[in-house]
Design an enzyme around this catalytic site. Sequence first.
Site, PDB file in Angstrom:
ATOM      1  N   GLU A 153     -15.226  -9.640 -45.695  1.00 44.19           N
ATOM      2  CA  GLU A 153     -16.362 -10.485 -46.361  1.00 44.19           C
ATOM      3  C   GLU A 153     -18.175  -9.023 -45.180  1.00 44.19           C
ATOM      4  O   GLU A 153     -18.647  -9.262 -46.486  1.00 44.19           O
ATOM      5  CB  GLU A 153     -16.666 -11.464 -45.887  1.00 44.19           C
ATOM      6  CG  GLU A 153     -17.985 -11.894 -46.417  1.00 44.19           C
ATOM      7  CD  GLU A 153     -17.890 -13.641 -46.581  1.00 44.19           C
ATOM      8  OE1 GLU A 153     -18.937 -14.544 -46.600  1.00 44.19           O
ATOM      9  OE2 GLU A 153     -17.119 -14.385 -45.273  1.00 44.19           O
ATOM     10  N   ASP A 154     -17.567  -8.908 -44.120  1.00 39.43           N
ATOM     11  CA  ASP A 154     -19.009  -8.511 -43.545  1.00 39.43           C
ATOM     12  C   ASP A 154     -18.745  -6.952 -43.083  1.00 39.43           C
ATOM     13  O   ASP A 154     -19.746  -6.757 -42.222  1.00 39.43           O
ATOM     14  CB  ASP A 154     -19.001  -9.967 -41.954  1.00 39.43           C
ATOM     15  CG  ASP A 154     -18.874 -11.353 -42.384  1.00 39.43           C
ATOM     16  OD1 ASP A 154     -19.838 -11.384 -43.531  1.00 39.43           O
ATOM     17  OD2 ASP A 154     -18.717 -11.776 -41.503  1.00 39.43           O
ATOM     18  N   ASP A 177     -11.493 -21.426 -36.884  1.00 38.71           N
ATOM     19  CA  ASP A 177     -12.304 -20.078 -37.715  1.00 38.71           C
ATOM     20  C   ASP A 177     -13.788 -21.453 -36.890  1.00 38.71           C
ATOM     21  O   ASP A 177     -14.469 -21.327 -36.230  1.00 38.71           O
ATOM     22  CB  ASP A 177     -12.594 -19.906 -38.315  1.00 38.71           C
ATOM     23  CG  ASP A 177     -13.447 -19.681 -39.285  1.00 38.71           C
ATOM     24  OD1 ASP A 177     -13.850 -18.547 -38.073  1.00 38.71           O
ATOM     25  OD2 ASP A 177     -13.940 -19.071 -40.479  1.00 38.71           O
ATOM     26  N   HIS A 185     -10.380 -11.900 -39.755  1.00 37.12           N
ATOM     27  CA  HIS A 185     -10.483 -12.771 -41.038  1.00 37.12           C
ATOM     28  C   HIS A 185     -11.886 -12.368 -41.716  1.00 37.12           C
ATOM     29  O   HIS A 185     -12.105 -12.840 -42.662  1.00 37.12           O
ATOM     30  CB  HIS A 185     -10.459 -14.057 -40.575  1.00 37.12           C
ATOM     31  CG  HIS A 185     -11.515 -14.467 -40.208  1.00 37.12           C
ATOM     32  ND1 HIS A 185     -11.495 -14.375 -38.112  1.00 37.12           N
ATOM     33  CD2 HIS A 185     -12.511 -15.236 -40.201  1.00 37.12           C
ATOM     34  CE1 HIS A 185     -12.661 -15.073 -37.368  1.00 37.12           C
ATOM     35  NE2 HIS A 185     -13.511 -15.912 -38.831  1.00 37.12           N
ATOM     36  N   ASP A 236     -10.128 -52.923 -27.243  1.00 39.88           N
ATOM     37  CA  ASP A 236      -9.180 -51.937 -27.019  1.00 39.88           C
ATOM     38  C   ASP A 236      -9.295 -50.310 -26.907  1.00 39.88           C
ATOM     39  O   ASP A 236      -8.723 -49.259 -27.436  1.00 39.88           O
ATOM     40  CB  ASP A 236      -8.021 -51.792 -28.193  1.00 39.88           C
ATOM     41  CG  ASP A 236      -8.744 -51.398 -29.886  1.00 39.88           C
ATOM     42  OD1 ASP A 236     -10.125 -51.567 -29.961  1.00 39.88           O
ATOM     43  OD2 ASP A 236      -8.353 -51.393 -30.421  1.00 39.88           O
TER      44      ASP A 236
END
Length: 757
Positions: free
Chosen positions: A91-92, A154, A87, A276
């Site tokens: 991008e990286d 992620d 994923h 509660d």
Amino acid sequence: MVSSPAPDQESEGKGDISCEKLVARFLTYGSQDDEGLIRRAFDVAFKAHAEQSRDNGDPYITHPLAVAMILARFRLDAQSICTALLHDTIEDTGVSHDDLKRQFGATVADLVDGVTKLTRLELQSDRTKQAENFRKLVLAMSKDIRVLLVKLADRLHNMRTLHFVERTDRRQRIARETLDIYAPLAERIGMDRVKTELQNLSFAQLEPEADSTIRTRLNYLRGQGADVIEDVRCELLRLCHEAGLKDVQVSGREKSPYSIWEKMQRRNVAFEQLSDIMAFRVVVDTRESCYAALGAVHAAYPMIAGRFKDYISTPKANGYQSLHTGVTLRSPRNQKIEVQIRTRPMHDVAENGVAAHWAYKEGTGVQEGGYGGLRRPRWVQDLLEILEASSAPDEFLENTKLELYQDQVFCFTPKGQLISLPRGATPVDFAYAVHSQIGDTCVGAKINGRLMPLRHELENGDQVEIMTARGGAPSPSWERFVVTGKARARIRRYVTQQQRQAALDSGRVALAKAFRQEGVDGAEKVIETTLKALKQSSLSDLYVAVGSNALTARDVVHAAYPELRRVQRVPRMLAGLPGVLGTAGPRLHAGGGNALGRKPSARAVPLVGLGSGVAVHYAACCHPLPGDRIVGVVATGKGVTIHTRNCQTLESFAATPERFLDVDWDYDAMARTGDGGAVRVGRISVVAENDASVLAGITNAISRCDAPMVNLKIVNRQLEYMEIIVDVEVRDLRHLSSVIAGLRAVSGITQADRARS
């Protein structure tokens, strides 16, 4: 205390950067045919991230490996596992979409591409960028829900390791976004364990002192009440066995720190006042056994009024099913507890949501829209409609948050259709939930057969009948009480469109007048040549800019005819035109004056196309104004009556076309005198809320526009709205348009338009 485990919080893959554990986990439910695909995905990710590391110093590959392990624990398919591993590659790293498509197929490549556009969604830039990225998320998950599942996994791992981020402000921005967007999204797809963990991790960053205090109190109570919890668990188990239920599991748990803090804030109470914080879950084998267990619990303990909810017969929008009830223990100290009763499949859905429904086997329709054979959830469709209706990214983000935060009520249409809405919803929210067009034309509502205000809050089980009217439109005041993002987005869209249309009409009239005054051609083709110089994208945008005073009409004229900037023009006379005549000012009322009792202005009415000495009257059916296209109708002994060219009354003269005269306003004469001659009456039709304060708003708005009001009549009054006719004295069509624009901005006014009858 026995509790259901949260998603495994160990740092999956830490210290072990091979994919052996992941493959072993996948093979417990998946096919061996997919093992090679997962190993190839790991190898690509390992090489791509080889030079990168995390904030804590670990190799970066530990992050995608951990995300993939989270999805494997939810038993997701091989394509989702590969997407998790890959994923961050687009991008990286230097890996491209085409590379992934060639090695893993179009589906995995598209999933990775969808997540890639979303991985920079932290609040590290301005709000608009965040909103734009979230729009991408909505579009991506509307096509394939696995994009959202990967994104949640992620974000979950990033939140588990958020304490390694050094900057406090960045940690808090990420935590705030997680609490505002991702936790509600997890709830919407039924992943309760993920939602709870995201909330608690965010809460620890945003309110560290409160989190520490609540956890300290819980630890203390856990030590003090361990025996009580076990005693209650055994007692509930005994009650179920005595009721003839055999295969029963009972577990006790405490509410999470964030849910305790939220309840303290909502009820404005201290921790000690909460009664509660303990809850018990009873899991049985059949749906019928759920109701049998409920009967056994209610027979043994007093039920707390208002605490019973049947989500089995009426499931939540995310598929959640369970019976909820609150009871009071007789000992010790009349302790109040919550009991949830459900079957094992219901429990699986409650814990894992969409992931529990996911289909892994061949032929189950996984390829059809990425929903594993499931229908696209209604709330996803609602988000798409909000996306379409919202004009600005910030507005979309705000309306989406409204849509995601919901404690539901369930209401019915007259035909029995179930509509789920957030707590505090009104008939307007209901109308928009049924259909956007019904919401736009809503004018009233009957709830359980009784006519009720549109701001009335709906309750569980209400039957709602929406009353609509042709020509009805959203009121800007609705925005103050609607609670769904879909309703708010549609209302704002309508108001924005109305304001734009008013500015567009005003700008068109102003430009036509400016070009005529200069004696130059003002055709649209000429105006279009100025768009680039004036930095406008379209002709309509230019009209709006002029109508909203962002540009002046003179700016446009000078852009079209630059030579006019250097020449001081003298108003010209139109050669050869008949004389300018006219004897009538505003429409006359009984007694010879106008509606205010004043005599008409003595100024001549600037018209061209008439002979000398002709008496002129202005039709009361259409109230023509300078700027309108007009026509004269001759009446024997009465002179000429001026109508607008689109006046419906002209149809009655169709058999005698010889009575029509081609006339027009003498704009040169108006420019010469500095005004349009005598004031004229313009008629406006208003639809507004049936509220006295609206009338004050109408008069104030008209006064601010320098247009004396000569008549006001309420022609139709209903419970929720009223129709009003207002006559005002104006100079020309542009002046009337400015009055209408001012009225549309008044709170409580639904519609304001020029009256045509």
